[in-house]
Design a protein around this motif. Structure first.
Motif, PDB file in Angstrom:
ATOM      1  N   ALA A 115       0.783  -1.089   0.255  1.00  0.00           N
ATOM      2  CA  ALA A 115       0.039  -0.325  -0.108  1.00  0.00           C
ATOM      3  C   ALA A 115       0.615   1.312   0.531  1.00  0.00           C
ATOM      4  CB  ALA A 115      -0.891   0.313   1.130  1.00  0.00           C
ATOM      5  N   VAL A 116       1.705   1.345   0.507  1.00  0.00           N
ATOM      6  CA  VAL A 116       3.256   2.681   1.033  1.00  0.00           C
ATOM      7  C   VAL A 116       3.517   2.445  -0.822  1.00  0.00           C
ATOM      8  CG1 VAL A 116       5.396   3.504   2.215  1.00  0.00           C
ATOM      9  CG2 VAL A 116       2.984   2.631   3.361  1.00  0.00           C
ATOM     10  N   ARG A 117       4.078   1.130  -0.436  1.00  0.00           N
ATOM     11  CA  ARG A 117       5.494   1.111  -2.062  1.00  0.00           C
ATOM     12  C   ARG A 117       4.735   2.219  -3.008  1.00  0.00           C
ATOM     13  NH1 ARG A 117       7.171   1.086  -6.119  1.00  0.00           N
ATOM     14  NH2 ARG A 117       8.813  -0.438  -6.975  1.00  0.00           N
TER      15      ARG A 117
ATOM     16  N   LYS B 152      19.972  11.438   6.729  1.00  0.00           N
ATOM     17  CA  LYS B 152      18.291  10.791   6.458  1.00  0.00           C
ATOM     18  C   LYS B 152      17.895  10.537   8.044  1.00  0.00           C
ATOM     19  CE  LYS B 152      18.930  13.011   2.842  1.00  0.00           C
ATOM     20  NZ  LYS B 152      17.612  13.700   2.247  1.00  0.00           N
ATOM     21  N   GLY B 153      18.509  10.552   8.847  1.00  0.00           N
ATOM     22  CA  GLY B 153      17.503  10.209   9.851  1.00  0.00           C
ATOM     23  C   GLY B 153      18.475   9.005   9.909  1.00  0.00           C
ATOM     24  N   ILE B 154      19.020   7.344   9.605  1.00  0.00           N
ATOM     25  CA  ILE B 154      18.849   6.424   9.632  1.00  0.00           C
ATOM     26  C   ILE B 154      20.260   6.083   9.973  1.00  0.00           C
ATOM     27  CG2 ILE B 154      19.174   4.149   7.198  1.00  0.00           C
ATOM     28  CD1 ILE B 154      17.914   6.329   5.606  1.00  0.00           C
ATOM     29  N   GLN B 155      20.257   4.789  10.692  1.00  0.00           N
ATOM     30  CA  GLN B 155      21.408   4.907  11.446  1.00  0.00           C
ATOM     31  C   GLN B 155      21.354   3.469  11.472  1.00  0.00           C
ATOM     32  OE1 GLN B 155      22.370   6.523  15.205  1.00  0.00           O
ATOM     33  NE2 GLN B 155      24.524   6.093  15.707  1.00  0.00           N
ATOM     34  N   VAL B 156      22.396   2.377  10.913  1.00  0.00           N
ATOM     35  CA  VAL B 156      23.243   1.929  11.149  1.00  0.00           C
ATOM     36  C   VAL B 156      24.164   0.839  12.051  1.00  0.00           C
ATOM     37  CG1 VAL B 156      23.724  -0.374   9.252  1.00  0.00           C
ATOM     38  CG2 VAL B 156      22.760   1.931   8.110  1.00  0.00           C
ATOM     39  N   CYS B 219      23.146  -6.632  12.185  1.00  0.00           N
ATOM     40  CA  CYS B 219      23.265  -5.492  12.359  1.00  0.00           C
ATOM     41  C   CYS B 219      21.654  -5.379  12.256  1.00  0.00           C
ATOM     42  CB  CYS B 219      23.339  -5.750  10.340  1.00  0.00           C
ATOM     43  SG  CYS B 219      23.755  -4.555  10.368  1.00  0.00           S
ATOM     44  N   THR B 220      21.688  -3.767  12.481  1.00  0.00           N
ATOM     45  CA  THR B 220      19.971  -3.098  12.852  1.00  0.00           C
ATOM     46  C   THR B 220      19.802  -2.078  11.401  1.00  0.00           C
ATOM     47  OG1 THR B 220      17.688  -2.981  13.731  1.00  0.00           O
ATOM     48  CG2 THR B 220      20.525  -2.001  14.989  1.00  0.00           C
ATOM     49  N   ALA B 221      19.077  -1.587  11.220  1.00  0.00           N
ATOM     50  CA  ALA B 221      19.219   0.025  10.447  1.00  0.00           C
ATOM     51  C   ALA B 221      17.709   0.638  10.580  1.00  0.00           C
ATOM     52  CB  ALA B 221      19.354   0.223   9.160  1.00  0.00           C
ATOM     53  N   ILE B 222      18.126   1.866  11.532  1.00  0.00           N
ATOM     54  CA  ILE B 222      16.697   2.730  12.822  1.00  0.00           C
ATOM     55  C   ILE B 222      16.111   3.534  11.408  1.00  0.00           C
ATOM     56  CG2 ILE B 222      16.934   1.475  14.829  1.00  0.00           C
ATOM     57  CD1 ILE B 222      18.310   3.529  15.646  1.00  0.00           C
ATOM     58  N   GLY B 223      15.341   4.091  11.560  1.00  0.00           N
ATOM     59  CA  GLY B 223      14.851   5.178  10.618  1.00  0.00           C
ATOM     60  C   GLY B 223      14.467   5.261   9.145  1.00  0.00           C
ATOM     61  N   LEU B 224      14.390   3.670   8.952  1.00  0.00           N
ATOM     62  CA  LEU B 224      14.114   3.884   6.930  1.00  0.00           C
ATOM     63  C   LEU B 224      12.858   3.868   7.415  1.00  0.00           C
ATOM     64  CD1 LEU B 224      15.970   0.121   6.782  1.00  0.00           C
ATOM     65  CD2 LEU B 224      16.809   2.508   5.703  1.00  0.00           C
ATOM     66  N   PRO B 225      12.613   4.418   5.720  1.00  0.00           N
ATOM     67  CA  PRO B 225      11.411   5.042   5.614  1.00  0.00           C
ATOM     68  C   PRO B 225      10.757   3.651   5.161  1.00  0.00           C
ATOM     69  CG  PRO B 225      12.029   5.721   3.882  1.00  0.00           C
ATOM     70  CD  PRO B 225      13.201   5.157   5.461  1.00  0.00           C
ATOM     71  N   PRO B 226       9.549   3.580   5.507  1.00  0.00           N
ATOM     72  CA  PRO B 226       8.191   2.489   5.117  1.00  0.00           C
ATOM     73  C   PRO B 226       8.137   2.414   3.573  1.00  0.00           C
ATOM     74  CG  PRO B 226       6.486   4.254   5.924  1.00  0.00           C
ATOM     75  CD  PRO B 226       8.431   4.419   6.442  1.00  0.00           C
ATOM     76  N   GLY B 227       7.769   1.416   2.835  1.00  0.00           N
ATOM     77  CA  GLY B 227       7.874   1.670   1.303  1.00  0.00           C
ATOM     78  C   GLY B 227       9.727   1.280   0.470  1.00  0.00           C
ATOM     79  N   LEU B 228      10.009   1.297   0.957  1.00  0.00           N
ATOM     80  CA  LEU B 228      11.254   0.851   0.061  1.00  0.00           C
ATOM     81  C   LEU B 228      11.877  -0.238   0.054  1.00  0.00           C
ATOM     82  CD1 LEU B 228      13.708   3.177  -0.046  1.00  0.00           C
ATOM     83  CD2 LEU B 228      15.020   2.259   1.832  1.00  0.00           C
ATOM     84  N   GLY B 229      11.737  -0.453  -1.207  1.00  0.00           N
ATOM     85  CA  GLY B 229      12.067  -1.800  -1.775  1.00  0.00           C
ATOM     86  C   GLY B 229      10.960  -2.566  -2.699  1.00  0.00           C
ATOM     87  N   THR B 296       9.547  -2.396   6.452  1.00  0.00           N
ATOM     88  CA  THR B 296       7.608  -1.643   7.338  1.00  0.00           C
ATOM     89  C   THR B 296       7.890   0.178   7.451  1.00  0.00           C
ATOM     90  OG1 THR B 296       8.216  -3.299   8.906  1.00  0.00           O
ATOM     91  CG2 THR B 296       7.267  -4.297   7.213  1.00  0.00           C
ATOM     92  N   GLY B 297       9.489   0.225   8.020  1.00  0.00           N
ATOM     93  CA  GLY B 297       9.118   1.261   9.079  1.00  0.00           C
ATOM     94  C   GLY B 297       9.924   0.768  10.782  1.00  0.00           C
ATOM     95  N   MET B 298       9.925  -0.273  10.587  1.00  0.00           N
ATOM     96  CA  MET B 298      10.311  -0.812  11.231  1.00  0.00           C
ATOM     97  C   MET B 298      11.675  -1.355  11.429  1.00  0.00           C
ATOM     98  SD  MET B 298       8.203  -1.639  13.913  1.00  0.00           S
ATOM     99  CE  MET B 298       8.751  -2.652  15.436  1.00  0.00           C
ATOM    100  N   PRO B 299      12.774  -1.640  12.880  1.00  0.00           N
ATOM    101  CA  PRO B 299      13.613  -1.440  12.360  1.00  0.00           C
ATOM    102  C   PRO B 299      14.230  -2.939  11.669  1.00  0.00           C
ATOM    103  CG  PRO B 299      13.494  -0.953  14.681  1.00  0.00           C
ATOM    104  CD  PRO B 299      12.454  -1.265  14.129  1.00  0.00           C
ATOM    105  N   LEU B 300      15.344  -2.613  10.716  1.00  0.00           N
ATOM    106  CA  LEU B 300      15.854  -3.101  10.377  1.00  0.00           C
ATOM    107  C   LEU B 300      16.779  -4.720  10.869  1.00  0.00           C
ATOM    108  CD1 LEU B 300      16.157  -4.331   6.757  1.00  0.00           C
ATOM    109  CD2 LEU B 300      18.610  -3.152   7.068  1.00  0.00           C
TER     110      LEU B 300
END
Lengths: 368, 368, 368, 368
Positions: A115-117, B152-156, B219-229, B296-300
């Motif tokens: 839905a977002v993508r 961009k507010g994303i931290q790995v 490994c994690t990445a926080i701050g990702l927008p939903p809808g990527l991929g 989803t916007g949750m942590p990778l």
């Protein structure tokens, strides 16, 4: 940005679960390769739903129609070398079952992310382009790839390595073609049939509980030449993993000892080299047939973790995307209690496509 | 066919362990991005060998030299947007240690497969282009990517999830930037310091036994927008896995619950959706921040299994490739008893490069 | 998004005109190929500036430094098969000459478009990454490719087909290796030396007038096997044109009769097939050695139109980008009055790289 | 290796002239874009054969069938964002006309090269996958791309610039949308109708003589933003040329002044910059809207040379591939006397697809 993959043999996959159908264009196939249709249909039948009580009751004949790239001659279908397109019509789609999931996304499904993508424009009936139905064209491509590879002495086979907590035996050090064929012929493709019976009980128990269960598929390829692949980003693992994660529900991919190697000492994990059978071999296969991204000639060995089917009959918590209020979701429709079962031929197919792609690049200018 | 990867931000990695040096060309970086050199050096120091008794005693200053793609202005280094090349000279190479491995391949190493693949012409001193030293340029690219992403507010961030049988705590549901920074600052990057002490003992025990030990990096990445991929072959998992298997010694990659999901029921594995913090979230993160290949916007959340260093001091069995006779191999040289430790920043780096690549493609024509 | 190209043999080019230097990473070269350095230097010398009064007075020794991918053995340099990086240091850069062009863009140059594309962050001294200096690494790659191709019986050669209104003779139907070598050895690489003298007068006349002049480079490759290439987007023309337009100042590319074919009747343009010299040939070569994107085995024949050097001494009209007011621009600095002259080896180089790339893919799995 | 192209918006083309049909999978289209079917059909009609005495009498309704990637809502067809597949059935195929060309290849056709490349297995009836019929799916993709671009204020248009020796007027410096629409509506798409009448006479004269004639298509795109594209291998020319050479019979591609620039002085060819209409423009357009591979915002201007149809009624010399003896060939069948005429919308289509692909990548992370 989407649903194509490969270097020399390249797939471009299309279709939605409840649209006209699904299909694939395969670019770069070698010319003059016979496609044995009976063999292909038999392979597709291994993935097809509606065959027993362990799978969804959706019924699809899954008859592939060749739109391009082949000629027929005396009953045989032969590749031209030009792009081959196969289309499979959708027949038993019941879209009514899926109304509303664009508003209240199903947990574990792509409803929310799609839905977002796609900003609400994706056709998500039956999960649309995210559906497991998209593995049907993958199997067409894989079934063709398997036939071509087998003429090169390469055979790809897989089995259901685990269902929930139930484990099958692992592949032996040197699987034979006979073993792979025998496993493929079983309705539950396992090495140890008593494990298979236990898996069946596990699947039915999950189903009876309105639930689903995950599993692991183990896949091997025998007869690969040593020297196939490259270091860093073009190795066997890179190309196989990117393809295997293209199968819906795959959550992990490992090669050889895989995650278990992380718990080992080097002296356990290193496979000693020996010279036998007129070639260099190893006495164990923790390396899964790959060192430095390149094949050793030992059997390729990989495992793909398949999550439990996200569609379950039990009530689940979700939110209504229109205003954010919580909703309890009840999913109707027909679903596999354990998609890992039907993923077995899909993992084989995807592996075969990648290996054929790599084999097409095998010959080096310097060798000639 | 080799050592390049990426779609929009693309790496082309080069170099051998005992040649002049190693480096990377990065195509497609955005222009006008400041590179904080102190921050970059600090990141590279996390991977650099020779710092404590847990790593190889090879000493390399690993000073990156920018050959193109940046301008300097007032002490700051700024990306031009044109291809950025960084070169790192090899300083402390002792090639004598490696004589002979082209004849008698080391178990678990690429000596044999490289000999076949490159027909004896590869420069395999110190494992050549297959060496862990090639992760230095990966870290340069990743260090730059991390800086751009953070704007961009994303931290790995990553930690050593396990060493042999010793487990660290997993990342919490919502890791904070502070947590990631705190872990990165530790010489043994773990969440639970007493687990870290046990890991240290495990590594030293392996080392004392002339052996090595594997481990897992989370490994994690926080701050990702939903809808990527995207679904199928261009999802987050596809692109991350193909890159992560480019790190030497990685044997498995999993996302979210990963292989553990295969043992679960759907009702356990499905993460319920909730609306909180002004957005759609889930109450658990078995999905690892990805559904249908899309964030989803949750942590990778991902894990990479690192095999034990194949170079060990214990005697090993191998064959002499010239005539096939068996040989007992003794490996001298300087080696990490647990490469998983130094792999922590490498996994971060590779993840950051892929996420930056995907972020560059984020904006859709239809949005404008 | 930038400066890399190729399928199997892949270039990643980097560098700026007035930065530390320029270079290239070549991925996918075959292993075990000898690089004759004298031959390579001689090829690079054909492109190098500062050699006579027809070219810019900028002096660069253009000594390529191998940073990876080769071994030396007995004075010979041999490819490893792993990524080969070559760096060429900038020596005679005079950046002061270029101050101000970011405010007042030079007509015919990329100053304005680079300012927009890179938002002012590109290093545009000496045209930066857009400079003709970037053709030095192209020639390194091409010089290596030419050596490898010649061992396969394939020779690539080019001549200056025209300068302004002055025409050289076209290549004969069947150019010989001797002819190509003889042309390459000339300071003005033409077939007809009296045309060459006229070209020289034309170039000097333009130079004396504070002006520049365009030209056409004609390139051929002999010894190609029939059957190389594919229809539609992966044919010889597709791959060569995309590479050739990577050379600064190329404004058109044509194959065989090219634009002249558009004025012909089919009966004129069609080349009759004959069987002679133990193979299928044609009695004319309007098709330029390519039919349907695939080689016929006749000489490959192409032409690239090179625009007049945009930097001229005459006053020109431009605008100041800060506020849009008109400015009269005077360009100092050292410039070639006819870049087409130095483009001759560059077109050869680019063509050789593409042909090597295609030859690497030649062998078909079905043939084996 | 074949018939796919593009970076973000990617085509995978399939089909043979006398097989079931032709089609295309388009990956990476933006979601939510309306496809106006009447407009699309009207565009396809411009390419369709059998409409007047200037084209082949083969009749094809060319009705595109959407197999995936769209939803219908209230009569409108909307893109989903997922792969869009369109299939066009072949209806009026007369394969008998083509028997024998695999033995005696037609001059100027791909019969011989396809026989070598595909080892006799390609389906070459009606030229198979090499047929101009494959431009039908190109036009479907291009027609959709044109609609999406037009919503961004970008319009692509083309005209028949020449037929044999007959020249149309060139595009004016600033073509308007009205002009492009008016030209597209003509049965002979020219700017100067009296030139068009002369072209018609030229085509009929060639046809009456059992011959064919070549031509040039000039194409423009207005409304492009400045800053689109990249230096070296990812510029506007690289991407357009590789796509345009995918159109059968294209023998040359040039931008702006093109080959004519090679005969100019720099003072003539350089386009002065001015500030007008609230932006930077140039007072001439020899640069064709591109400097350094990047758009200036001036109209994109290119020309593609189309060779005369190789199929002619006159007798031609060829060889019998079975034993090499000479044969006089007589080609029956239905053929366009001037394929350049029907190539006009195809060049527009291919240009639109590439420009949409590039527009999808336009937004830079740094801008946000």
């Amino acid at each position: 940005m989407s649903s194509d993959c490969g270097h020399t043999v390249r797939l471009s996959i299309f279709g939605e679960s409840h649209g006209p159908g699904v299909g694939v264009v395969i670019q770069g196939l070698p010319p003059g390769e016979k496609i044995d249709l009976e063999d292909l249909y038999a392979f597709l039948a291994r993935r097809r739903p509606g065959q027993n009580r362990l799978t969804t009751t959706r019924k699809e004949s899954d008859k592939p129609v060749f739109l391009s790239g082949v000629t027929e001659s005396g009953g045989a279908v032969i590749t031209c070398g030009t792009p081959l397109c196969v289309f499979i019509e959708n027949q038993d789609a019941r879209s009514g079952d899926y109304a509303g999931f664009t508003e209240v996304p199903r947990p574990g499904h792509a409803d929310y992310t799609a839905a977002v993508r796609y900003r609400g424009f994706a056709d998500m009936r039956g999960s649309g382009h995210f559906s497991g139905r998209l593995t049907a064209p993958v199997c067409v491509a894989g079934g063709i790839a398997k036939q071509i590879l087998s003429r090169k002495g390469i055979q790809v086979g897989a089995h259901l390595y685990s269902v929930g907590p139930v484990q099958d035996a692992p592949f032996p050090l040197m699987p034979t073609a006979e073993l792979l064929n025998a496993v493929a012929a079983k309705s539950l493709p396992v090495l140890n049939d008593s494990a298979g019976e236990e898996m069946e009980r596990e699947i039915l128990a999950a189903s009876d509980a309105g639930d689903s269960v995950g599993g692991i598929v183990e896949c091997t390829a025998i007869g690969l030449p040593p020297g196939l692949g490259s270091p860093m980003f073009d190795g066997v693992e890179n190309r196989l993993s990117t393809a295997l994660f293209g199968i819906p529900a795959v959550r992990g991919v490992e090669f050889g000892a895989g995650f278990a190697a992380a718990a080992m000492r080097g002296s356990q994990n290193n496979d000693p080299f020996v010279f036998q059978n007129d070639r260099v071999e190893t006495t164990a296969n923790n390396h899964g047939g790959i060192l430095g991204g390149i094949t050793t000639g030992m059997p390729l060995l990989l495992r793909a973790a398949i999550k439990p089917t996200p569609s379950i009959a039990q009530a689940q918590q979700s939110v209504n995307l229109t205003d954010g209020h919580s909703e309890t979701l009840h999913i109707a429709g027909r679903h596999d209690p354990c998609v890992a079962l039907r993923a077995v031929p899909v993992v084989e197919a995807m592996t075969a496509v990648v290996l054929l792609d790599m084999m097409m690049e095998e010959t080096d200018i310097g060798d000639q």
